[in-house]
Design an enzyme around this catalytic site. Structure first.
Site, PDB file in Angstrom:
ATOM      1  N   ASP A 134      10.269   7.707   4.445  1.00 13.34           N
ATOM      2  CA  ASP A 134       9.623   6.788   3.503  1.00 13.34           C
ATOM      3  C   ASP A 134       9.316   5.484   4.225  1.00 13.34           C
ATOM      4  O   ASP A 134      10.199   4.890   4.851  1.00 13.34           O
ATOM      5  CB  ASP A 134      10.546   6.521   2.308  1.00 13.34           C
ATOM      6  CG  ASP A 134       9.805   5.842   1.160  1.00 13.34           C
ATOM      7  OD1 ASP A 134       8.561   5.952   1.098  1.00 13.34           O
ATOM      8  OD2 ASP A 134      10.468   5.209   0.323  1.00 13.34           O
ATOM      9  N   TYR A 136       7.292   1.516   4.115  1.00 10.96           N
ATOM     10  CA  TYR A 136       7.441   0.298   3.307  1.00 10.96           C
ATOM     11  C   TYR A 136       6.196  -0.528   3.602  1.00 10.96           C
ATOM     12  O   TYR A 136       6.276  -1.640   4.046  1.00 10.96           O
ATOM     13  CB  TYR A 136       8.714  -0.408   3.789  1.00 10.96           C
ATOM     14  CG  TYR A 136       9.252  -1.550   2.965  1.00 10.96           C
ATOM     15  CD1 TYR A 136       9.550  -1.409   1.615  1.00 10.96           C
ATOM     16  CD2 TYR A 136       9.499  -2.790   3.565  1.00 10.96           C
ATOM     17  CE1 TYR A 136      10.079  -2.466   0.893  1.00 10.96           C
ATOM     18  CE2 TYR A 136      10.034  -3.849   2.841  1.00 10.96           C
ATOM     19  CZ  TYR A 136      10.319  -3.682   1.506  1.00 10.96           C
ATOM     20  OH  TYR A 136      10.856  -4.732   0.792  1.00 10.96           O
ATOM     21  N   HIS A 141       4.172  -5.349  -2.126  1.00  8.17           N
ATOM     22  CA  HIS A 141       5.501  -4.857  -2.511  1.00  8.17           C
ATOM     23  C   HIS A 141       6.589  -5.526  -1.667  1.00  8.17           C
ATOM     24  O   HIS A 141       7.594  -6.013  -2.203  1.00  8.17           O
ATOM     25  CB  HIS A 141       5.573  -3.335  -2.371  1.00  8.17           C
ATOM     26  CG  HIS A 141       6.947  -2.772  -2.584  1.00  8.17           C
ATOM     27  ND1 HIS A 141       7.572  -2.795  -3.817  1.00  8.17           N
ATOM     28  CD2 HIS A 141       7.823  -2.199  -1.728  1.00  8.17           C
ATOM     29  CE1 HIS A 141       8.772  -2.243  -3.709  1.00  8.17           C
ATOM     30  NE2 HIS A 141       8.953  -1.879  -2.448  1.00  8.17           N
ATOM     31  N   ARG A 150      15.332 -12.677  -1.561  1.00 13.14           N
ATOM     32  CA  ARG A 150      15.622 -13.639  -0.504  1.00 13.14           C
ATOM     33  C   ARG A 150      14.985 -14.979  -0.815  1.00 13.14           C
ATOM     34  O   ARG A 150      15.581 -15.812  -1.487  1.00 13.14           O
ATOM     35  CB  ARG A 150      15.179 -13.095   0.866  1.00 13.14           C
ATOM     36  CG  ARG A 150      16.116 -12.004   1.399  1.00 13.14           C
ATOM     37  CD  ARG A 150      15.769 -11.630   2.836  1.00 13.14           C
ATOM     38  NE  ARG A 150      14.350 -11.290   2.984  1.00 13.14           N
ATOM     39  CZ  ARG A 150      13.859 -10.062   2.762  1.00 13.14           C
ATOM     40  NH1 ARG A 150      14.660  -9.078   2.450  1.00 13.14           N
ATOM     41  NH2 ARG A 150      12.576  -9.827   2.881  1.00 13.14           N
ATOM     42  N   GLN A 248      21.447   0.588  -5.140  1.00 15.49           N
ATOM     43  CA  GLN A 248      20.773   0.134  -3.914  1.00 15.49           C
ATOM     44  C   GLN A 248      21.256  -1.248  -3.481  1.00 15.49           C
ATOM     45  O   GLN A 248      21.521  -1.480  -2.299  1.00 15.49           O
ATOM     46  CB  GLN A 248      19.254   0.103  -4.174  1.00 15.49           C
ATOM     47  CG  GLN A 248      18.397  -0.240  -2.953  1.00 15.49           C
ATOM     48  CD  GLN A 248      16.894  -0.199  -3.279  1.00 15.49           C
ATOM     49  OE1 GLN A 248      16.495   0.025  -4.425  1.00 15.49           O
ATOM     50  NE2 GLN A 248      16.068  -0.410  -2.270  1.00 15.49           N
ATOM     51  N   TYR A 252      22.958  -1.121   0.330  1.00 18.28           N
ATOM     52  CA  TYR A 252      21.904  -1.022   1.351  1.00 18.28           C
ATOM     53  C   TYR A 252      22.183  -1.790   2.644  1.00 18.28           C
ATOM     54  O   TYR A 252      21.547  -1.530   3.662  1.00 18.28           O
ATOM     55  CB  TYR A 252      20.543  -1.417   0.766  1.00 18.28           C
ATOM     56  CG  TYR A 252      20.216  -2.889   0.797  1.00 18.28           C
ATOM     57  CD1 TYR A 252      20.736  -3.750  -0.157  1.00 18.28           C
ATOM     58  CD2 TYR A 252      19.363  -3.421   1.762  1.00 18.28           C
ATOM     59  CE1 TYR A 252      20.431  -5.087  -0.148  1.00 18.28           C
ATOM     60  CE2 TYR A 252      19.053  -4.767   1.789  1.00 18.28           C
ATOM     61  CZ  TYR A 252      19.582  -5.594   0.831  1.00 18.28           C
ATOM     62  OH  TYR A 252      19.264  -6.932   0.859  1.00 18.28           O
ATOM     63  N   LYS A 261      18.611   6.458  -3.456  1.00 16.72           N
ATOM     64  CA  LYS A 261      17.301   7.108  -3.303  1.00 16.72           C
ATOM     65  C   LYS A 261      17.389   8.621  -3.180  1.00 16.72           C
ATOM     66  O   LYS A 261      16.426   9.323  -3.486  1.00 16.72           O
ATOM     67  CB  LYS A 261      16.635   6.591  -2.012  1.00 16.72           C
ATOM     68  CG  LYS A 261      16.419   5.094  -1.965  1.00 16.72           C
ATOM     69  CD  LYS A 261      15.106   4.732  -2.594  1.00 16.72           C
ATOM     70  CE  LYS A 261      14.763   3.290  -2.295  1.00 16.72           C
ATOM     71  NZ  LYS A 261      13.445   2.941  -2.832  1.00 16.72           N
ATOM     72  N   SER A 265      13.300  12.782  -5.504  1.00 19.53           N
ATOM     73  CA  SER A 265      11.944  12.242  -5.431  1.00 19.53           C
ATOM     74  C   SER A 265      11.041  13.326  -5.994  1.00 19.53           C
ATOM     75  O   SER A 265      11.286  14.507  -5.765  1.00 19.53           O
ATOM     76  CB  SER A 265      11.525  11.935  -3.988  1.00 19.53           C
ATOM     77  OG  SER A 265      12.433  11.042  -3.380  1.00 19.53           O
TER      78      SER A 265
END
Ligand code: MN
Length: 423
Positions: A134, A136, A141, A150, A248, A252, A261, A265
């Site tokens: 996957d 990113y 996003h 953050r 998550q 993570y 995750k 899916s």
């Protein structure tokens, strides 16, 4: 490159309703079974499926170079493993067989036995997924998530515009549309607590993604250039990367997604070929700063594909919660594959590479509930009352994708998954 099967002027002797996503210019491949037919491969045309097992058996593919009936199998792996050019040859031949001007299949007395109603078929996983990665790759996003967790002034981490960031996911739990999932359980750290607790995830989310499937190996130790990447890609499906945000958040650091995750899916059952998508290429945003040479590319490598997400509650009306587009990718698929293999990692036939959540520039085009409800601070109004911050038990999440140009409409069908309560 001219691909005969993409000609907008072609019509089929199989009736194709006006707004169908499966005209003769699409011919996506899938695996299906019925009450009477064992699992086998087919292509979608209008509201029917052309049974490729049978097409092969009666000799209609004799001149197509196919020496084994790969369509009698319950996955497309062996067929797509013949490579993109062989796949193109078969798709062109199928287009010819379905063409209204060609009598070969049209005028056979038993022609109806080659066609199955889609409503009478159960769609199965189209491939056995060998490896799943996957990415990113949507800037909006990554920016949204970075802003939330953050700092809006430094939302993107320093590596983001230099590397198509990704992680290795779980292949075994990729399921096809129509199969429900159970709400996952796991460990979370409640706000302000000093010990984690165990229980059903309370922040279950979807991620609107697309995924490509590879059809050619590079071999361990070899890399794939951005120019060669097209030859390794058979086609695309819609991809819902289910995510448990509370699990998550706690797990993570420092290695990234894990149990948040890998519980499931979901994918759409029809693989739309890269060939069918050629007319829908579009340039992506200019990349700045300039990327390293191995990530540079020529030509238009993004795709103009409209994407929608709907939530259907257990009872009540369906609500569209997002409209996005695959063109909003900062990193394109050629760059993803070049990056993935630049160190010599071997790409296999039947791998699945998901894009990462595809978020557009506006608040109604974000690709996850995390962003749409902005961490639950802006609940979405549901048609017929109620609201959603995340996904509730009994909800069905439905994603659809369509590309449209020059009067040709290439549909992906849908990926639809119901969420059952944790047990
Ligand atoms: Mn994802």
């Amino acid at each position: 490159m001219i691909i005969e099967a993409n000609n907008p002027d072609l019509y089929s002797w199989v009736q194709v309703p006006d707004r169908s996503g499966f005209p003769i210019q699409n011919l996506p491949f899938g695996v299906f079974k019925t009450k009477n037919l064992s699992p086998r491969c087919g292509v979608a045309i209008g509201e029917k499926i052309l049974d490729l097992h049978r097409v092969y058996d009666v000799g209609l593919l004799n001149d197509s170079g196919l020496r084994t009936n790969h369509f009698a199998k319950n996955t497309l792996n062996d067929f797509i493993g013949l490579g993109r050019e062989a796949g193109r040859g078969i798709r062109n031949r199928l287009s010819y067989l379905l063409n209204e001007q060609n009598a070969e299949l049209r005028d056979r007395a038993d022609r109806d036995t080659f066609l199955v109603d889609q409503t009478a078929a159960e769609m199965l996983m189209p491939i056995e997924v060998k490896n799943y990665t996957d990415f990113y790759s949507s800037e909006q996003h990554a920016f949204n998530v970075g802003s939330m967790f953050r700092d809006p002034d430094n939302a993107l981490l320093p590596n983001w515009k230099h590397i198509p960031v990704g992680y290795h996911g779980r292949a075994s739990s990729i399921i096809v549309s129509g199969n429900p999932i159970k709400r996952p359980k796991g460990q979370v750290m409640p706000e302000g607590a000093d010990m984690p607790v165990f229980g059903p995830s309370r922040l279950l989310d979807f991620e609107l993604e697309m995924a490509f499937i590879t059809c050619k190996e590079n071999g361990l130790g070899n890399s794939i250039s951005t120019a060669a990447a097209d030859d390794h890609i058979f086609g695309f499906v819609l991809f819902n990367d289910w995510s448990a945000r509370d699990i998550q958040k706690w797990e993570y650091v420092p290695l990234g997604p894990f149990l948040a995750k890998n519980f499931a899916s979901s994918v759409s059952p029809w693989i739309v070929t890269l060939d069918a998508l050629e007319p829908f290429r579009i340039a992506g945003d200019t990349q700045s700063p300039r990327v390293l040479p191995y990530l540079q590319f020529q030509g238009e490598k993004n795709f103009d594909i409209d994407l929608e997400v709907f939530i259907q509650p257990e009872s009540g009306e369906v609500t569209r919660v997002s409209t996005s587009n695959f063109k909003y990718m900062y990193w394109n698929v050629n760059q993803q594959l070049a990056h993935h293999s630049v160190n010599g990692c071997n790409i296999e036939v039947g791998d699945m590479y998901a894009s990462g959540t595809i978020s557009g520039p506006t608040a109604d085009s974000y690709g996850s509930m995390l962003e749409l409800s902005w961490r639950g601070t802006k609940p979405l109004k549901m048609k017929g009352g109620g609201e959603r911050k995340f996904i509730q038990d009994g909800d069905t999440v439905i994603m659809r994708g369509t590309a449209e140009r020059n009067g040709v409409r290439i549909g992906f069908g849908e990926v639809s998954t119901k969420v059952l309560p944790a047990d």
